[in-house]
Design a protein around this motif. Sequence first.
Motif, PDB file in Angstrom:
ATOM      1  N   ARG A   1       0.836  -1.210   0.000  1.00 21.56           N
ATOM      2  CA  ARG A   1       0.000   0.000   0.000  1.00 21.56           C
ATOM      3  C   ARG A   1       0.869   1.259   0.000  1.00 21.56           C
ATOM      4  O   ARG A   1       0.555   2.233  -0.684  1.00 21.56           O
ATOM      5  N   PHE A   2       1.973   1.232   0.758  1.00 26.00           N
ATOM      6  CA  PHE A   2       2.893   2.367   0.784  1.00 26.00           C
ATOM      7  C   PHE A   2       3.415   2.654  -0.619  1.00 26.00           C
ATOM      8  O   PHE A   2       3.411   3.797  -1.070  1.00 26.00           O
ATOM      9  N   LYS A   3       3.855   1.621  -1.340  1.00 22.46           N
ATOM     10  CA  LYS A   3       4.370   1.807  -2.696  1.00 22.46           C
ATOM     11  C   LYS A   3       3.315   2.401  -3.618  1.00 22.46           C
ATOM     12  O   LYS A   3       3.611   3.280  -4.438  1.00 22.46           O
ATOM     13  N   GLN A   4       2.075   1.942  -3.486  1.00 19.52           N
ATOM     14  CA  GLN A   4       1.002   2.470  -4.320  1.00 19.52           C
ATOM     15  C   GLN A   4       0.725   3.937  -4.000  1.00 19.52           C
ATOM     16  O   GLN A   4       0.547   4.756  -4.893  1.00 19.52           O
ATOM     17  N   LEU A   5       0.710   4.267  -2.712  1.00 23.73           N
ATOM     18  CA  LEU A   5       0.486   5.657  -2.308  1.00 23.73           C
ATOM     19  C   LEU A   5       1.590   6.567  -2.841  1.00 23.73           C
ATOM     20  O   LEU A   5       1.319   7.663  -3.344  1.00 23.73           O
ATOM     21  N   VAL A   6       2.839   6.128  -2.740  1.00 18.38           N
ATOM     22  CA  VAL A   6       3.961   6.932  -3.238  1.00 18.38           C
ATOM     23  C   VAL A   6       3.839   7.122  -4.749  1.00 18.38           C
ATOM     24  O   VAL A   6       4.035   8.226  -5.267  1.00 18.38           O
ATOM     25  N   ALA A   7       3.481   6.054  -5.455  1.00 18.08           N
ATOM     26  CA  ALA A   7       3.301   6.166  -6.908  1.00 18.08           C
ATOM     27  C   ALA A   7       2.207   7.171  -7.242  1.00 18.08           C
ATOM     28  O   ALA A   7       2.362   7.993  -8.157  1.00 18.08           O
ATOM     29  N   ASP A   8       1.113   7.151  -6.497  1.00 14.38           N
ATOM     30  CA  ASP A   8       0.013   8.095  -6.727  1.00 14.38           C
ATOM     31  C   ASP A   8       0.451   9.536  -6.457  1.00 14.38           C
ATOM     32  O   ASP A   8       0.147  10.440  -7.236  1.00 14.38           O
ATOM     33  N   ILE A   9       1.151   9.748  -5.345  1.00 12.69           N
ATOM     34  CA  ILE A   9       1.633  11.088  -4.988  1.00 12.69           C
ATOM     35  C   ILE A   9       2.570  11.610  -6.076  1.00 12.69           C
ATOM     36  O   ILE A   9       2.478  12.768  -6.494  1.00 12.69           O
ATOM     37  N   CYS A  10       3.472  10.756  -6.530  1.00 15.58           N
ATOM     38  CA  CYS A  10       4.433  11.169  -7.565  1.00 15.58           C
ATOM     39  C   CYS A  10       3.722  11.509  -8.871  1.00 15.58           C
ATOM     40  O   CYS A  10       4.061  12.501  -9.525  1.00 15.58           O
ATOM     41  N   GLN A  11       2.751  10.719  -9.237  1.00 15.96           N
ATOM     42  CA  GLN A  11       2.016  10.998 -10.464  1.00 15.96           C
ATOM     43  C   GLN A  11       1.268  12.330 -10.360  1.00 15.96           C
ATOM     44  O   GLN A  11       1.287  13.132 -11.294  1.00 15.96           O
ATOM     45  N   GLU A  12       0.630  12.584  -9.222  1.00 12.53           N
ATOM     46  CA  GLU A  12      -0.098  13.842  -9.020  1.00 12.53           C
ATOM     47  C   GLU A  12       0.817  15.060  -9.097  1.00 12.53           C
ATOM     48  O   GLU A  12       0.385  16.133  -9.508  1.00 12.53           O
ATOM     49  N   ASN A  13       2.073  14.907  -8.676  1.00  8.91           N
ATOM     50  CA  ASN A  13       2.999  16.030  -8.607  1.00  8.91           C
ATOM     51  C   ASN A  13       3.987  16.077  -9.762  1.00  8.91           C
ATOM     52  O   ASN A  13       4.907  16.890  -9.748  1.00  8.91           O
ATOM     53  N   ASP A  14       3.829  15.185 -10.737  1.00 17.88           N
ATOM     54  CA  ASP A  14       4.711  15.135 -11.898  1.00 17.88           C
ATOM     55  C   ASP A  14       6.156  14.825 -11.509  1.00 17.88           C
ATOM     56  O   ASP A  14       7.093  15.394 -12.040  1.00 17.88           O
TER      57      ASP A  14
ATOM     58  N   SER B   1      11.499  23.465  -9.136  1.00 17.40           N
ATOM     59  CA  SER B   1      10.530  24.166  -8.289  1.00 17.40           C
ATOM     60  C   SER B   1      10.092  23.339  -7.087  1.00 17.40           C
ATOM     61  O   SER B   1       9.422  23.848  -6.193  1.00 17.40           O
ATOM     62  N   ASN B   2      10.450  22.054  -7.058  1.00 11.97           N
ATOM     63  CA  ASN B   2      10.109  21.188  -5.936  1.00 11.97           C
ATOM     64  C   ASN B   2      11.323  21.007  -5.043  1.00 11.97           C
ATOM     65  O   ASN B   2      12.288  20.358  -5.425  1.00 11.97           O
ATOM     66  N   SER B   3      11.270  21.565  -3.837  1.00 10.71           N
ATOM     67  CA  SER B   3      12.388  21.399  -2.905  1.00 10.71           C
ATOM     68  C   SER B   3      12.324  20.017  -2.268  1.00 10.71           C
ATOM     69  O   SER B   3      11.245  19.421  -2.170  1.00 10.71           O
ATOM     70  N   PRO B   4      13.468  19.487  -1.829  1.00 13.15           N
ATOM     71  CA  PRO B   4      13.457  18.188  -1.148  1.00 13.15           C
ATOM     72  C   PRO B   4      12.537  18.186   0.074  1.00 13.15           C
ATOM     73  O   PRO B   4      11.843  17.198   0.325  1.00 13.15           O
ATOM     74  N   SER B   5      12.502  19.283   0.810  1.00 15.02           N
ATOM     75  CA  SER B   5      11.627  19.364   1.991  1.00 15.02           C
ATOM     76  C   SER B   5      10.158  19.259   1.598  1.00 15.02           C
ATOM     77  O   SER B   5       9.372  18.599   2.283  1.00 15.02           O
ATOM     78  N   GLU B   6       9.795  19.909   0.499  1.00  8.14           N
ATOM     79  CA  GLU B   6       8.415  19.849   0.012  1.00  8.14           C
ATOM     80  C   GLU B   6       8.057  18.426  -0.414  1.00  8.14           C
ATOM     81  O   GLU B   6       6.968  17.931  -0.110  1.00  8.14           O
ATOM     82  N   VAL B   7       8.965  17.781  -1.115  1.00  6.17           N
ATOM     83  CA  VAL B   7       8.725  16.407  -1.559  1.00  6.17           C
ATOM     84  C   VAL B   7       8.499  15.493  -0.358  1.00  6.17           C
ATOM     85  O   VAL B   7       7.527  14.739  -0.296  1.00  6.17           O
ATOM     86  N   MET B   8       9.392  15.566   0.626  1.00  9.09           N
ATOM     87  CA  MET B   8       9.261  14.700   1.803  1.00  9.09           C
ATOM     88  C   MET B   8       8.027  15.028   2.620  1.00  9.09           C
ATOM     89  O   MET B   8       7.364  14.124   3.140  1.00  9.09           O
ATOM     90  N   ALA B   9       7.673  16.305   2.719  1.00 10.26           N
ATOM     91  CA  ALA B   9       6.472  16.676   3.464  1.00 10.26           C
ATOM     92  C   ALA B   9       5.235  16.034   2.838  1.00 10.26           C
ATOM     93  O   ALA B   9       4.371  15.503   3.552  1.00 10.26           O
ATOM     94  N   LYS B  10       5.157  16.051   1.513  1.00 11.86           N
ATOM     95  CA  LYS B  10       4.004  15.454   0.838  1.00 11.86           C
ATOM     96  C   LYS B  10       4.010  13.934   0.970  1.00 11.86           C
ATOM     97  O   LYS B  10       2.994  13.331   1.290  1.00 11.86           O
TER      98      LYS B  10
END
Length: 132
Positions: free
Chosen positions: A37-50, A72-81
């Motif tokens: 489920r974690f892998k699927q959620l990460v894939a979904d988040i990545c797809q939503e954020n390009d 435009s995507n900082s590492p902190s922003e990526v990890m927060a999401k």
Amino acid sequence: MEQEYRRTQTTVSLINYHFVFCPRYRRKVLMNKVEERFKQLVADICQENDWIIIAMEVMPDHCHLFLNCLPSNSPSEVMAKVKGVTSRRLRQEFGHLSHLPSLWTRSFFVTTAGNVSSETIRHYVEAQKTRG
């Protein structure tokens, strides 16, 4: 392996981040259905954020995530999401995690693929489960 350059109207970039992050107290919770489920959620988040997943390996007590992002995507922003969404959803969906106030530690490791090739990092991430 040829590098994939990201193009927008004003930017051409190649920014690949290698993240490593852990559950609180290094608990071994990322197994079986939780891992799937974690892998699927990460894939979904990545797809939503390009964001493009180059490699991902989930160990019971930590995760390696190798992503291609825009500048435009900082590492902190990526990890927060990633941490925010996965923590909330996994604790909602899996009863044995619901008692945790947060799934993840507040810290993470991040590096760019500056001194080594993306292929080298991808192989390193993919080899994590086979290490003794």
